[in-house]
Scaffold this motif. Structure first.
Motif, PDB file in Angstrom:
ATOM      1  N   LEU A 223     -15.847  60.851  99.170  1.00  0.00           N
ATOM      2  CA  LEU A 223     -14.757  61.121  98.230  1.00  0.00           C
ATOM      3  C   LEU A 223     -15.027  60.520  96.860  1.00  0.00           C
ATOM      4  O   LEU A 223     -14.716  61.128  95.830  1.00  0.00           O
ATOM      5  CB  LEU A 223     -13.423  60.592  98.778  1.00  0.00           C
ATOM      6  N   VAL A 224     -15.611  59.320  96.819  1.00  0.00           N
ATOM      7  CA  VAL A 224     -15.918  58.676  95.539  1.00  0.00           C
ATOM      8  C   VAL A 224     -16.912  59.528  94.756  1.00  0.00           C
ATOM      9  O   VAL A 224     -16.784  59.686  93.544  1.00  0.00           O
ATOM     10  CB  VAL A 224     -16.442  57.236  95.750  1.00  0.00           C
ATOM     11  N   VAL A 225     -17.884  60.106  95.456  1.00  0.00           N
ATOM     12  CA  VAL A 225     -18.859  60.961  94.788  1.00  0.00           C
ATOM     13  C   VAL A 225     -18.195  62.255  94.322  1.00  0.00           C
ATOM     14  O   VAL A 225     -18.455  62.740  93.218  1.00  0.00           O
ATOM     15  CB  VAL A 225     -20.054  61.259  95.724  1.00  0.00           C
ATOM     16  N   SER A 226     -17.319  62.816  95.154  1.00  0.00           N
ATOM     17  CA  SER A 226     -16.665  64.080  94.812  1.00  0.00           C
ATOM     18  C   SER A 226     -15.597  63.937  93.740  1.00  0.00           C
ATOM     19  O   SER A 226     -15.370  64.854  92.960  1.00  0.00           O
ATOM     20  CB  SER A 226     -16.031  64.694  96.066  1.00  0.00           C
ATOM     21  N   TYR A 227     -14.912  62.807  93.730  1.00  0.00           N
ATOM     22  CA  TYR A 227     -13.827  62.565  92.777  1.00  0.00           C
ATOM     23  C   TYR A 227     -14.066  61.247  92.041  1.00  0.00           C
ATOM     24  O   TYR A 227     -13.348  60.273  92.241  1.00  0.00           O
ATOM     25  CB  TYR A 227     -12.470  62.533  93.502  1.00  0.00           C
ATOM     26  N   PRO A 228     -15.084  61.200  91.176  1.00  0.00           N
ATOM     27  CA  PRO A 228     -15.443  59.922  90.532  1.00  0.00           C
ATOM     28  C   PRO A 228     -14.380  59.360  89.595  1.00  0.00           C
ATOM     29  O   PRO A 228     -14.370  58.165  89.335  1.00  0.00           O
ATOM     30  CB  PRO A 228     -16.722  60.269  89.764  1.00  0.00           C
ATOM     31  N   GLU A 229     -13.486  60.193  89.123  1.00  0.00           N
ATOM     32  CA  GLU A 229     -12.468  59.703  88.198  1.00  0.00           C
ATOM     33  C   GLU A 229     -11.287  59.050  88.906  1.00  0.00           C
ATOM     34  O   GLU A 229     -10.452  58.413  88.261  1.00  0.00           O
ATOM     35  CB  GLU A 229     -11.970  60.848  87.300  1.00  0.00           C
ATOM     36  N   ASP A 230     -11.195  59.175  90.222  1.00  0.00           N
ATOM     37  CA  ASP A 230     -10.083  58.602  90.991  1.00  0.00           C
ATOM     38  C   ASP A 230     -10.405  57.153  91.348  1.00  0.00           C
ATOM     39  O   ASP A 230     -11.114  56.867  92.319  1.00  0.00           O
ATOM     40  CB  ASP A 230      -9.825  59.434  92.246  1.00  0.00           C
ATOM     41  N   ALA A 231      -9.873  56.230  90.561  1.00  0.00           N
ATOM     42  CA  ALA A 231     -10.156  54.800  90.750  1.00  0.00           C
ATOM     43  C   ALA A 231      -9.566  54.272  92.050  1.00  0.00           C
ATOM     44  O   ALA A 231     -10.077  53.296  92.610  1.00  0.00           O
ATOM     45  CB  ALA A 231      -9.622  54.001  89.566  1.00  0.00           C
ATOM     46  N   SER A 232      -8.523  54.909  92.571  1.00  0.00           N
ATOM     47  CA  SER A 232      -7.917  54.432  93.816  1.00  0.00           C
ATOM     48  C   SER A 232      -8.883  54.583  94.990  1.00  0.00           C
ATOM     49  O   SER A 232      -8.842  53.793  95.935  1.00  0.00           O
ATOM     50  CB  SER A 232      -6.610  55.175  94.102  1.00  0.00           C
ATOM     51  N   LEU A 233      -9.752  55.576  94.935  1.00  0.00           N
ATOM     52  CA  LEU A 233     -10.748  55.744  96.001  1.00  0.00           C
ATOM     53  C   LEU A 233     -11.763  54.607  95.978  1.00  0.00           C
ATOM     54  O   LEU A 233     -12.137  54.074  97.022  1.00  0.00           O
ATOM     55  CB  LEU A 233     -11.463  57.093  95.858  1.00  0.00           C
ATOM     56  N   ARG A 234     -12.210  54.233  94.770  1.00  0.00           N
ATOM     57  CA  ARG A 234     -13.151  53.107  94.652  1.00  0.00           C
ATOM     58  C   ARG A 234     -12.501  51.824  95.147  1.00  0.00           C
ATOM     59  O   ARG A 234     -13.123  51.033  95.850  1.00  0.00           O
ATOM     60  CB  ARG A 234     -13.599  52.931  93.196  1.00  0.00           C
ATOM     61  N   SER A 235     -11.235  51.638  94.803  1.00  0.00           N
ATOM     62  CA  SER A 235     -10.519  50.436  95.227  1.00  0.00           C
ATOM     63  C   SER A 235     -10.375  50.395  96.745  1.00  0.00           C
ATOM     64  O   SER A 235     -10.580  49.350  97.381  1.00  0.00           O
ATOM     65  CB  SER A 235      -9.150  50.388  94.561  1.00  0.00           C
ATOM     66  N   ARG A 236     -10.054  51.533  97.338  1.00  0.00           N
ATOM     67  CA  ARG A 236      -9.901  51.591  98.801  1.00  0.00           C
ATOM     68  C   ARG A 236     -11.244  51.342  99.478  1.00  0.00           C
ATOM     69  O   ARG A 236     -11.311  50.687 100.519  1.00  0.00           O
ATOM     70  CB  ARG A 236      -9.315  52.946  99.214  1.00  0.00           C
ATOM     71  N   LEU A 237     -12.319  51.850  98.896  1.00  0.00           N
ATOM     72  CA  LEU A 237     -13.651  51.590  99.443  1.00  0.00           C
ATOM     73  C   LEU A 237     -13.970  50.097  99.365  1.00  0.00           C
ATOM     74  O   LEU A 237     -14.560  49.535 100.295  1.00  0.00           O
ATOM     75  CB  LEU A 237     -14.702  52.413  98.696  1.00  0.00           C
ATOM     76  N   GLY A 238     -13.551  49.440  98.304  1.00  0.00           N
ATOM     77  CA  GLY A 238     -13.706  47.989  98.201  1.00  0.00           C
ATOM     78  C   GLY A 238     -12.949  47.276  99.318  1.00  0.00           C
ATOM     79  O   GLY A 238     -13.452  46.309  99.904  1.00  0.00           O
ATOM     80  N   ASP A 239     -11.735  47.770  99.637  1.00  0.00           N
ATOM     81  CA  ASP A 239     -10.958  47.188 100.737  1.00  0.00           C
ATOM     82  C   ASP A 239     -11.711  47.288 102.060  1.00  0.00           C
ATOM     83  O   ASP A 239     -11.751  46.335 102.846  1.00  0.00           O
ATOM     84  CB  ASP A 239      -9.604  47.906 100.881  1.00  0.00           C
ATOM     85  N   VAL A 240     -12.315  48.465 102.290  1.00  0.00           N
ATOM     86  CA  VAL A 240     -13.055  48.670 103.548  1.00  0.00           C
ATOM     87  C   VAL A 240     -14.272  47.751 103.603  1.00  0.00           C
ATOM     88  O   VAL A 240     -14.547  47.130 104.640  1.00  0.00           O
ATOM     89  CB  VAL A 240     -13.454  50.153 103.717  1.00  0.00           C
ATOM     90  N   TYR A 241     -14.997  47.644 102.493  1.00  0.00           N
ATOM     91  CA  TYR A 241     -16.149  46.740 102.476  1.00  0.00           C
ATOM     92  C   TYR A 241     -15.713  45.296 102.711  1.00  0.00           C
ATOM     93  O   TYR A 241     -16.420  44.537 103.375  1.00  0.00           O
ATOM     94  CB  TYR A 241     -16.927  46.849 101.157  1.00  0.00           C
ATOM     95  N   TRP A 242     -14.570  44.911 102.183  1.00  0.00           N
ATOM     96  CA  TRP A 242     -14.065  43.560 102.416  1.00  0.00           C
ATOM     97  C   TRP A 242     -13.806  43.342 103.905  1.00  0.00           C
ATOM     98  O   TRP A 242     -14.193  42.320 104.466  1.00  0.00           O
ATOM     99  CB  TRP A 242     -12.794  43.328 101.603  1.00  0.00           C
TER     100      TRP A 242
END
Length: 164
Positions: free
Chosen positions: A29-48
């Motif tokens: 999703l981050v690759v498909s929707y790079p402008e959606d910062a909430s996806l990057r943030s959620r991915l950070g949550d998962v990595y945490w």
């Protein structure tokens, strides 16, 4: 699959404890929707949750506000890049322009880019004396052409010698 449907699947995976699958889908999703910062943030949550604070910091880098675990992870990420703005920017792997980001994220990214530009060495005013790039390529092409012609002549001479 639509973005919202994929997000629902991701949340289901997280709730079920299948964090690796959730991480992989979020990357998509981050690759498909790079402008959606909430996806990057959620991915950070998962990595945490997976126990990768440096990776979490990479994806939380543009979040605001940065407090607690987010601030600590972003600091770890910056230190893993040796506090070099160019390295930080490359490792963020943003596939969108700063204009597509939210205001605070855009400002933070523009500050990072200014810092990276400031650390670049100044370019020389004039090219150094000696052979320039164009002369180098022309000389190399001439040498290559002479080599090919030499091999062709040797080949023709060998064929003529065989026919005798």
């Amino acid at each position: 699959m639509a973005k919202d449907a994929t997000r629902q699947k991701i949340e289901g995976e997280i709730e079920a404890g299948r964090l690796g699958i959730a991480r992989d889908r979020l990357h998509g999703l981050v690759v498909s929707y790079p402008e959606d910062a909430s996806l990057r943030s959620r991915l950070g949550d998962v990595y945490w949750k997976l126990g990768y604070p440096v990776q979490a910091g990479r994806f939380w880098f543009l979040d605001s506000p940065l407090e607690g675990e987010k601030l600590a992870s972003v600091d770890l990420f910056i230190r893993s890049c040796h506090s070099d703005p160019s390295t930080i920017f490359r490792r963020l792997k943003l596939k969108t322009s700063p204009k597509g980001l939210e205001a605070e994220a855009r400002i933070r990214l523009e500050d990072l880019l200014r810092s990276a530009d400031a650390r670049l060495p100044a370019s020389p005013a004039a090219a150094p004396e000696g052979m320039d790039a164009t002369s180098f390529w022309i000389g190399g092409c001439v040498i290559l052409l002479l080599l090919i012609l030499s091999l062709a002549i040797i080949g023709v001479a060998t064929v003529v010698d065989w026919l005798r």
